[in-house]
Design an enzyme around this catalytic site. Sequence first.
Site, short mmCIF file in Angstrom:
data_model
loop_
_atom_site.label_atom_id
_atom_site.label_comp_id
_atom_site.label_asym_id
_atom_site.label_seq_id
_atom_site.Cartn_x
_atom_site.Cartn_y
_atom_site.Cartn_z
N ASP A 18 32.82 72.90 -47.31
CA ASP A 18 32.06 72.65 -46.09
C ASP A 18 31.89 73.91 -45.23
OD1 ASP A 18 31.72 69.91 -46.61
OD2 ASP A 18 33.74 69.50 -45.87
N ARG A 57 33.07 62.35 -40.81
CA ARG A 57 33.94 63.50 -41.11
C ARG A 57 34.38 64.18 -39.82
NH1 ARG A 57 31.09 68.07 -44.22
NH2 ARG A 57 31.04 69.21 -42.25
N HIS A 110 33.95 70.26 -53.42
CA HIS A 110 33.75 68.85 -53.72
C HIS A 110 32.27 68.56 -53.89
CE1 HIS A 110 33.60 69.18 -49.29
NE2 HIS A 110 32.71 68.20 -49.34
N HIS A 122 30.35 72.14 -53.34
CA HIS A 122 30.34 72.96 -52.14
C HIS A 122 31.67 72.81 -51.41
CE1 HIS A 122 29.19 68.95 -50.75
NE2 HIS A 122 29.68 69.29 -49.56
#
Length: 377
Positions: A192, A355, A339, A190
């Site tokens: 983000d 994150r 990723h 995916h």
Amino acid sequence: MAPSIAESFAVEVVVPAKVNPQVSVNKPKVRRIIEEEGGKSTATYPQYLPVWDHSEKYPPLEPFTHIDHGKDADPSFKDLLPAESQIKKLTPTIGSEVTGVQLSKLTAAGKDQLALLVAQRKVVAFRDQDFADLPIQEALDFGGYFGRHHIHPTSGAPEGYPEIHLVHRNNNAWEYDEYLAAKNSSVSWHSDVTYEQQPPGTTFLYLLDGPEVGGDTIFVNQVEAYNRLSPAIKERLHGLKAVHSGFEQAENSLKRGGVDRRDPVKNEHPIVRTHPVTGEKALFVNGGFTRSIVGLKTEESDALLGFLLAHVGRGIDYQARIRWAPKTVVIWDNRVTAHSAIIDWTTGERRHLARITPQAERPFETPYVPEGDKLSA
């Protein structure tokens, strides 16, 4: 394509909350991991443990003008990579590792060069960083230089800092077995929150706790994935758009008793995206959020999108695996990569990361240029 719940599960998997029947349904429900761990935690950074506040609601995101600092950066990287630093490539096309640089001490010129380096190398791991030890607001201030902070609609955040997206998993043996009960592996490619009108660009993830071995993250170079396609396929993809949806992620959160801080959205983005700094073209589809191709019938959309996602996922010659270590900060360009977390350890250690997710420009594409025209230009 069948709906994927990649980011909901591969990126963040948390044990469902226990229901307390004595809590009034009229009171806001706040779930805190530290309370579920008895008020004390073995987490190295308990201030980063996830909190979900069901009373939090945010309005729809408004468009904004994004300034990409990599555009005017000095390509010599003299303010980012001093003589005493070391940088090495992880693979020829994607991934680098840097030592001898303290990100939190960078000047504005160094930050500009950081944006350029990450755009060029797609993902860069910086070792021996102090990010996790900084006050949370200082870490956010650093990340805010690269764009407007994104507040995730469903993930846990440190209390009082909704701009931080937390990845947290204890990985108890039963939880691991439950996770793989219906899957052969944890691979969930995916990019983000691509359902947003302006998805993230330069993105930061730093380790708080992790297993001694395992829990790596793998990245794929979507520029090289595009480059490997035949000219006929490249030309056909130009002009096509795909639907990216956040509805499934919101629904899965609510089914698990989680939060939904903002009404879910869908947006259409070009399948071939142009990077504003490098000018490179990249595939902009991912298994997490890309649902269908605009203007194609269901069978046609499923076939073409299925081919593209399989092409990205099996491209081991343009992928890089990042091994996490204490005090590591990994920075990637969400515009040109996808990723997947790797859930492969059964030893019970906590995997806990934070994150920072600055948003970037609305995806755009530039016209297709035939291969022969490029050579004669």
